[in-house]
Design a protein around this motif. Structure first.
Motif, PDB file in Angstrom:
ATOM      1  N   TYR A  62      32.961  43.775  41.773  1.00  0.00           N
ATOM      2  CA  TYR A  62      33.620  44.967  42.356  1.00  0.00           C
ATOM      3  C   TYR A  62      34.541  45.627  41.324  1.00  0.00           C
ATOM      4  O   TYR A  62      35.617  46.104  41.678  1.00  0.00           O
ATOM      5  CB  TYR A  62      34.489  44.622  43.577  1.00  0.00           C
ATOM      6  CG  TYR A  62      33.809  43.937  44.717  1.00  0.00           C
ATOM      7  CD1 TYR A  62      32.734  44.534  45.381  1.00  0.00           C
ATOM      8  CD2 TYR A  62      34.271  42.695  45.174  1.00  0.00           C
ATOM      9  CE1 TYR A  62      32.130  43.900  46.451  1.00  0.00           C
ATOM     10  CE2 TYR A  62      33.661  42.068  46.253  1.00  0.00           C
ATOM     11  CZ  TYR A  62      32.599  42.667  46.882  1.00  0.00           C
ATOM     12  OH  TYR A  62      32.005  42.033  47.949  1.00  0.00           O
ATOM     13  N   TYR A  64      36.501  44.258  39.228  1.00  0.00           N
ATOM     14  CA  TYR A  64      37.741  43.524  38.927  1.00  0.00           C
ATOM     15  C   TYR A  64      37.773  43.238  37.418  1.00  0.00           C
ATOM     16  O   TYR A  64      36.766  42.807  36.859  1.00  0.00           O
ATOM     17  CB  TYR A  64      37.822  42.227  39.743  1.00  0.00           C
ATOM     18  CG  TYR A  64      39.130  41.523  39.534  1.00  0.00           C
ATOM     19  CD1 TYR A  64      40.296  42.024  40.109  1.00  0.00           C
ATOM     20  CD2 TYR A  64      39.224  40.407  38.713  1.00  0.00           C
ATOM     21  CE1 TYR A  64      41.524  41.411  39.870  1.00  0.00           C
ATOM     22  CE2 TYR A  64      40.434  39.786  38.478  1.00  0.00           C
ATOM     23  CZ  TYR A  64      41.583  40.297  39.062  1.00  0.00           C
ATOM     24  OH  TYR A  64      42.797  39.708  38.816  1.00  0.00           O
ATOM     25  N   CYS A  69      42.815  35.740  38.954  1.00  0.00           N
ATOM     26  CA  CYS A  69      43.807  36.510  39.702  1.00  0.00           C
ATOM     27  C   CYS A  69      45.109  35.715  39.577  1.00  0.00           C
ATOM     28  O   CYS A  69      45.117  34.495  39.798  1.00  0.00           O
ATOM     29  CB  CYS A  69      43.437  36.652  41.173  1.00  0.00           C
ATOM     30  SG  CYS A  69      41.898  37.529  41.460  1.00  0.00           S
ATOM     31  N   ASP A  96      43.967  31.980  40.831  1.00  0.00           N
ATOM     32  CA  ASP A  96      42.671  31.943  41.515  1.00  0.00           C
ATOM     33  C   ASP A  96      41.600  32.122  40.457  1.00  0.00           C
ATOM     34  O   ASP A  96      41.686  33.047  39.642  1.00  0.00           O
ATOM     35  CB  ASP A  96      42.641  33.082  42.551  1.00  0.00           C
ATOM     36  CG  ASP A  96      41.474  32.990  43.506  1.00  0.00           C
ATOM     37  OD1 ASP A  96      40.532  32.209  43.257  1.00  0.00           O
ATOM     38  OD2 ASP A  96      41.498  33.720  44.514  1.00  0.00           O
ATOM     39  N   HIS A 178      30.563  35.836  47.264  1.00  0.00           N
ATOM     40  CA  HIS A 178      30.897  36.072  48.670  1.00  0.00           C
ATOM     41  C   HIS A 178      29.626  36.108  49.501  1.00  0.00           C
ATOM     42  O   HIS A 178      28.807  36.999  49.352  1.00  0.00           O
ATOM     43  CB  HIS A 178      31.669  37.398  48.835  1.00  0.00           C
ATOM     44  CG  HIS A 178      33.042  37.356  48.236  1.00  0.00           C
ATOM     45  ND1 HIS A 178      33.733  38.480  47.879  1.00  0.00           N
ATOM     46  CD2 HIS A 178      33.849  36.300  47.952  1.00  0.00           C
ATOM     47  CE1 HIS A 178      34.920  38.132  47.381  1.00  0.00           C
ATOM     48  NE2 HIS A 178      35.006  36.811  47.415  1.00  0.00           N
ATOM     49  N   GLU A 235      42.970  27.237  47.627  1.00  0.00           N
ATOM     50  CA  GLU A 235      41.547  27.400  47.979  1.00  0.00           C
ATOM     51  C   GLU A 235      40.715  26.259  47.431  1.00  0.00           C
ATOM     52  O   GLU A 235      40.920  25.824  46.294  1.00  0.00           O
ATOM     53  CB  GLU A 235      41.032  28.729  47.381  1.00  0.00           C
ATOM     54  CG  GLU A 235      39.544  28.989  47.606  1.00  0.00           C
ATOM     55  CD  GLU A 235      39.083  30.337  47.055  1.00  0.00           C
ATOM     56  OE1 GLU A 235      39.765  30.888  46.163  1.00  0.00           O
ATOM     57  OE2 GLU A 235      38.044  30.840  47.522  1.00  0.00           O
TER      58      GLU A 235
END
Ligand code: MF3
Ligand code: CO
Length: 250
Positions: A62, A64, A69, A96, A178, A235
């Motif tokens: 997307y 990024y 992150c 992340d 995803h 996570e």
């Protein structure tokens, strides 16, 4: 899109990606200190991913721009590493990382104190967020529903006086970063898709010290708490197996 179940061989591949993510997070965590910039962490992660023979999963996804992150204090998720963001004593930083190895993805996050001077209530925020992840993982069982995961996270977080973010959720993961289903950190027991053998979920509680509201900064990525309070994020990727939940990112 249907929910894709993975074979034992595929789960094995995802465990390899997961191991690499963990090695990267361990290496980055060791660098966190006052005066270090989030771009220093980014560079170390990029090199480590390369050394381990994998590819970053987030960069270019997307649009990024980075492999990590890095979300500091009131930043919840999707903070973009920057030369200008210097970590300070008393800060917390969420790291992340996602990688892809041989077509299979791994994704995990930790939140760490920058030094030993954390306020006790922020230390509790980190403890509760990490423990809430394990409450969710415990529910990742054949025959349970996605809502059992979210409800377990939410109940534990709220019983401890914090709040769960609604606008960002966990996800299925496999040959894409995803996949279906979405895995909210809230919900009702028994609600949502049923868990079946071979599903792999990225469970990722985002927990705010104050109110649950969020907003996104003008960089179009960085999500922050609406009330300016600190937020933590942990996570793991977890496979649903007939023997129970199997954590792939350790
Ligand atoms: N772990 C986060 C997620 O699963 C990070 C995604 S950053 C992105 O959504 F750039 F890849 F979108
Ligand atoms: Co994720």
């Amino acid at each position: 899109m249907p929910i894709v179940c993975k074979s034992a061989a595929e789960i094995d591949k995802m465990r390899q990606s997961g191991h690499i993510v963990r090695e990267v997070l361990d290496a980055v965590r060791a660098l966190v200190a006052p005066g270090v910039t989030t771009m220093d962490l980014e560079r170390a992660a990029e090199q480590k991913i390369k050394d381990l023979g994998a590819k970053p999963a987030f960069k270019g996804y997307y649009d990024y721009p980075c492999v990590l992150c890095t979300s500091v204090n009131d930043e919840i998720v999707h903070g973009i590493p920057s030369e200008k963001r210097e970590l300070k004593a008393g800060d917390i930083v969420s790291i992340d990382c996602g990688v892809v190895l041989d077509g299979y993805y791994g994704d995990a996050a930790i939140t760490v104190p920058v030094d030993g001077s954390l306020k006790p209530e922020i230390e509790k925020l980190l403890k509760v967020t990490e423990a809430s992840l394990y409450k969710g993982i415990e529910q990742a069982r054949v025959g349970n529903a996605v809502g059992d995961v979210g409800a377990a996270v939410q109940e534990y977080v709220e019983a401890n006086g914090f709040s769960v973010v609604r606008e960002f959720v966990g996800h299925g993961i496999g040959t894409k970063l995803h996949e279906e289903p979405q895995v909210p950190n809230y919900g009702a027991r028994g609600q949502g898709p049923r868990l079946r053998e071979g599903m792999v979920l990225a469970i990722e509680p985002m927990v705010n010290f104050g109110e649950p509201g969020t907003r996104v900064l003008s960089d179009k990525w960085t999500a922050v708490t609406a009330d300016g309070s600190c937020s933590a994020h942990f996570e793991h990727c977890v496979a649903v197996t007939r023997d129970g939940p199997m954590i792939l990112t350790q």
